[in-house]
Design a protein around this motif. Structure first.
Motif, PDB file in Angstrom:
ATOM      1  N   PRO A 105     -18.654 -66.964   5.490  1.00 15.07           N
ATOM      2  CA  PRO A 105     -16.986 -67.100   5.224  1.00 15.07           C
ATOM      3  C   PRO A 105     -17.852 -65.829   3.919  1.00 15.07           C
ATOM      4  O   PRO A 105     -18.517 -65.751   2.813  1.00 15.07           O
ATOM      5  N   GLY A 106     -17.216 -65.342   3.495  1.00 16.74           N
ATOM      6  CA  GLY A 106     -16.800 -63.805   2.127  1.00 16.74           C
ATOM      7  C   GLY A 106     -17.627 -62.909   2.868  1.00 16.74           C
ATOM      8  O   GLY A 106     -17.661 -62.116   0.932  1.00 16.74           O
ATOM      9  N   HIS A 107     -17.018 -62.450   4.112  1.00 12.35           N
ATOM     10  CA  HIS A 107     -18.047 -61.896   4.340  1.00 12.35           C
ATOM     11  C   HIS A 107     -17.117 -59.802   4.018  1.00 12.35           C
ATOM     12  O   HIS A 107     -17.815 -58.642   4.354  1.00 12.35           O
ATOM     13  N   ASP A 108     -15.992 -59.976   3.585  1.00 16.95           N
ATOM     14  CA  ASP A 108     -15.187 -58.883   3.302  1.00 16.95           C
ATOM     15  C   ASP A 108     -14.755 -58.031   4.681  1.00 16.95           C
ATOM     16  O   ASP A 108     -14.638 -56.821   3.878  1.00 16.95           O
ATOM     17  N   GLY A 109     -14.812 -58.967   5.688  1.00 23.50           N
ATOM     18  CA  GLY A 109     -14.114 -58.151   6.673  1.00 23.50           C
ATOM     19  C   GLY A 109     -14.711 -57.116   7.865  1.00 23.50           C
ATOM     20  O   GLY A 109     -16.267 -57.048   7.111  1.00 23.50           O
TER      21      GLY A 109
END
Lengths: 464, 414
Positions: free
Chosen positions: A393-397
């Protein structure tokens, strides 16, 4: 870090896989190092276009420097890979025989493998071959199995070598082709587009220009590069299910031949061709050879007739007029050469670096102090079979959907201590635009994300 | 953790997926989720800053961008759950989806799945085009994303390869941003879209070269020229700073492949029946993945049609068993690239639309539909440009009499 104009122990010319390994070895051993690379990034020549296999050396000439370097390179890769998070895909390789004459040559290949210390190599009968690889053409006759031949990430590995060198103080100078060189009896004075530097020794790992660099330094060259073009075809990921083991042909006297192999990124790769040519700067792909490679792949694995092509590429391998590596030195001039690394360079690089550093150290009375525990750091994993950034998670897309490259990965590559100099460098560091759509979806976005951060921009103009 | 559940999960936010989502909500389906892997809805039209879009849907002519915005707005207004930046990495069986987003990976459960992932243009690599690999080589969609989304000019004097409708879209895109195409090159001996359309490049002074082969792309780090062999056998070099590979559409079928749906060699997309149902009875497919390529309006109408069937199936009985009738195969015979659908389910609900056919090259002659015994059931004469799709009506035919394979072939005019 070494500042420009400082006197350095070694200038390494060429930042291919051999130059990167050389920079690492010399830096670890305490030498001050500058790497000169004429291109905007590391791995811009032959090193960007190989078959990404870590070889055991089973078929290398017994007793050769090449065999010694391959085996010590293989061992060192396996020792250091975990500390850099470098992946492997343990596939093994099969040298497959498809007719009487090839089958007749397998026993001698086995003997050579055993002589070279590859003790786990063994012959497989037709039934065993097909049990292992059911999709192979049924006309296969037998094979030599070499279990420890494996697949690696051909770009993250040398990047790790270069980054460790950089962390130890080595300086990488890009867009810095050698313009002239002078030895004053004690020191080298090397002229580059960004200034002149002084060095106690010069390491030539200039690949396709290895002989011209030697001539520039010494006035003459004791070897001659004879470029050998290798073209490759990369099939779509859907094709990878048809083959697990690396499929090698029975080698000829001149070349290892056309290989069919998975890549660590989840594709299937066929190549290379081996085309002798004069041209050194233009690795073009050509239609008859691409057609031949695809036909060859279909001959080996008939189901590939339905496979889609994802990419095609070509590299110019720095073969020389002789088959063996051209490793030599002039210690009194502080000149060391690792030339003619026409193949197997990815496997042997760490071994070549160790070997050349050994020659260099013998010629010197004093040197820097060896780093007992050089810094290591994990590289981003790009291997398909291991966890990727998009799964966290948290990879900015996701920016590149075919290869599932995230915004966070792009940013990390651009902001790294050894950032890419051009789009090719970004592709090799992240896989962006390397997939089946080849940038149909993400190219324009990447142009914006990399604005001002590549020395060769993807698209220079902003709409006025 | 239990999976989040929906009545219908739609994969892909282009015209087909959006229209299906809107129609499902209109027909009273309660929970409809649309997963879009990009940041915004609209699909390919959002790259097209030029008309004509929207005649069939909104009764007026819009640019692709305005059309995409309008369709996306309608989906939001209809109450569709829009999940942008969500990538569906796997579907089925039994209506399970694995979905990745910036928040992580999750599992979704849906009574029906509708895949509408569209198509993309063939790349230079897929076309095995010779030469070196400089910057400045791209597809039409990438060019359009450069100029419309990112406000960037990737080149000034490109060569356009291809002569389909999208190739004309490439010309319009170039001309509206001060980019002057040097030439339009078609490897086949005739243009691939309707010949009358090629008044456009002529008026704009862009030479159209049919029967020309690209011998080599040159330049480093950017394109500097392209070497061609022209139809008359002579070689020529065009100075240019880019290449646009337009058309030769390929289904975006990675998800269908990963989900082990049966694929059709002709289209490259999943095998479907006349209701859009794939080989997995819970999964439907609409849009350009099943027929590369049709207009946005065609995909929109198709999305609506399939949505009606799904809504009816769900309304008949909650958790109704999907229709699993094996049906009757339709095989693309001599001269044809594909026939869609590839299967007819004879007991199913809904009407049988016309078959969507594409020939190999231009179609001039007679289409012949026959059954397993070779009996001719219907013929239709055709005369169309190479990349133009053909409709073949099945109206009035009683196909339920047996279950043998049907075959459709093209008999060229002598």
């Amino acid at each position: 870090m070494t500042a420009f104009g400082d006197l350095v122990d070694a200038v390494i010319i060429g930042a291919g896989v051999v130059g990167c390994a050389m920079a690492r070895r010399f830096s670890v051993e305490g030498a001050s190092v500058v790497v000169l690379e004429r291109a905007p990034d590391i791995l811009s020549g032959a090193s960007k276009a190989n078959s990404a296999i870590l070889h055991t050396g089973f078929d290398a000439p017994p007793g050769s420097v090449e065999l010694q370097c391959m085996q010590s390179g293989y061992d060192e890769y396996m020792q250091i890979r975990e500390s850099f998070n470098l992946p492997i895909l343990e596939t093994g390789a099969m040298v497959a025989a498809w007719d009487d004459s090839e089958e007749g040559r397998l026993p001698e290949l086995l003997d050579q493998a055993l002589l070279n210390g590859v003790a786990d190599a063994r012959l497989l009968g037709r039934a065993e071959v097909l049990a292992r690889e059911p999709a192979l053409g049924t006309h296969v006759r037998a094979a030599l199995l070499v279990p420890r031949e494996i697949i690696i990430d051909p770009w993250s590995a040398p990047l790790a070598y270069a980054m460790q060198a950089k962390a130890l103080g080595a300086r990488f100078q890009f867009n810095a082709g050698l313009l002239s060189a002078r030895f004053d009896g004690d020191l080298w004075h090397l002229e580059t587009p960004s200034g002149t530097l002084a060095a106690r020794s010069v390491i030539n790992s200039a690949g396709i220009q290895g002989d011209s660099v030697e001539r520039m330094l010494l006035g003459e060259a004791q070897f001659e590069i004879r470029p050998r073009k290798g073209q490759f075809v990369v099939f779509d990921k859907a094709a990878a299910k048809h083959l697990r083991t690396i499929l090698l042909p029975v080698p000829t006297a001149r070349t290892k031949g056309v290989v069919l192999t998975r890549t660590i990124f989840g594709n299937l790769l066929v190549g290379p061709t081996a085309e002798e040519q004069e041209e050194r700067e233009r690795p073009d792909v050509t239609r008859p050879e691409l057609d031949m490679l695809i036909a060859k792949a279909v001959e080996l694995v008939p189901a590939l007739a339905q496979a889609q092509v994802t990419a095609v590429y070509a590299g110019l391998r720095p073969a020389s007029e002789e088959k063996h590596y051209r490793v030599h030195c002039l210690p009194e001039k502080g000149y060391f050469c690792a030339g003619g690394i026409r193949s197997t360079g990815l496997t042997a690089a760490l071994g070549i670096a160790r070997h050349v550093h050994g020659l260099w150290a013998q010629s010197r009375t004093a040197g820097g102090e060896r780093f007992a525990a050089p810094p290591t750091f994990p590289l981003p994993n790009l291997a398909e079979h291991l966890p990727r950034d998009w799964q966290t998670p948290g990879h900015d897309g996701i920016v590149c959907h075919c290869e599932m490259v995230t915004g966070r990965e792009i940013e990390a590559a651009l902001g790294s201590p050894l950032p890419p100099g051009d789009f090719g460098g970004l592709r090799r560091r992240t896989r962006c635009a390397m997939g089946r759509c080849q940038g149909f979806n993400c190219l324009a976005r990447l142009a914006s994300l990399t604005e001002g951060r590549l020395s060769v921009p993807i698209a220079p103009e902003v709409d006025p | 953790m239990s999976a989040e559940t929906y009545d219908v999960a739609i994969v892909g936010g282009g015209p087909a997926g959006l229209s299906a989502a809107i129609e499902l909500k209109r027909r009273g389906v309660a929970k409809v989720a649309l997963f879009e892997r990009g940041t915004e809805l609209g699909g390919i039209p959002r790259h097209c800053g030029h008309p004509p879009f929207g005649m069939r849907e909104f009764g007026r002519i819009l640019t692709g961008q305005a059309y995409a915005r309008r369709l996306a707005g309608a989906a939001v207004a209809a109450g569709v759950t829009i999940l942008a930046k969500y990538t569906v990495v796997h579907t089925g069986p039994d209506g399970l989806l694995t979905v990745a987003s910036p928040a992580g990976i999750q599992t979704i459960q849906a009574a029906r799945i509708l895949i509408a992932t569209g198509a993309r243009e063939a790349t230079r690599a897929q076309l095995l085009v010779p030469g070196v690999r400089p910057l400045g080589v791209m597809n039409t969609a990438a060019l359009q994303a450069f100029v419309y989304q990112e406000g960037r000019i990737p080149f000034r004097r490109p060569v356009i390869v291809g002569s389909e409708l999208v190739s004309l879209s490439a010309i319009l895109t170039c001309r509206s941003h001060g980019i002057r195409p040097v030439a339009m090159v078609e490897t086949e001996h005739e243009v691939q879209a309707r010949p009358a359309f090629f008044a456009l490049p002529r008026v704009l002074g862009v030479p159209v070269m049919t029967g020309a082969q690209v011998l080599a792309i040159e330049g480093s780090p950017r394109v500097t020229s392209v070497r061609l062999r022209l139809a008359d056998g002579k070689e020529t070099v065009l100075d240019c700073d880019g290449l646009i590979f337009s058309g030769r559409f390929i289904p975006e079928a990675a998800l269908a492949e990963a989900s082990a749906l049966a694929l059709d060699l002709g289209t490259g997309g999943p095998v479907i029946d006349q209701h859009g149902r794939s080989s997995d009875p819970n999964i439907f497919v609409v849009g350009n993945m099943i027929h590369p390529i049709e207009t946005a309006g065609y995909c929109w109408a198709e999305g609506r049609r399939v949505a009606r069937l799904i809504a009816a199936e769900l309304a008949n009985a909650r958790n109704a068993e999907p229709d699993k009738t094996p049906g009757r195969r339709i095989i693309a015979g001599a001269g044809l690239k594909y026939v869609v659908p590839q299967r007819l389910t004879l007991e199913g609900r809904g009407t049988v639309p016309a078959l969507n056919i594409r020939a190999i090259g231009a179609a001039r002659g007679r289409l012949i539909l026959s059954d397993g015994s070779g009996t001719v059931l219907r013929t239709q004469s055709v005369n169309t440009a190479p990349q133009k799709s053909i409709r073949f009506s099945l109206a009035g035919l009683n196909l339920a009499v047996d279950s043998s394979d049907l075959q459709l072939r093209l008999e060229p005019r002598p």
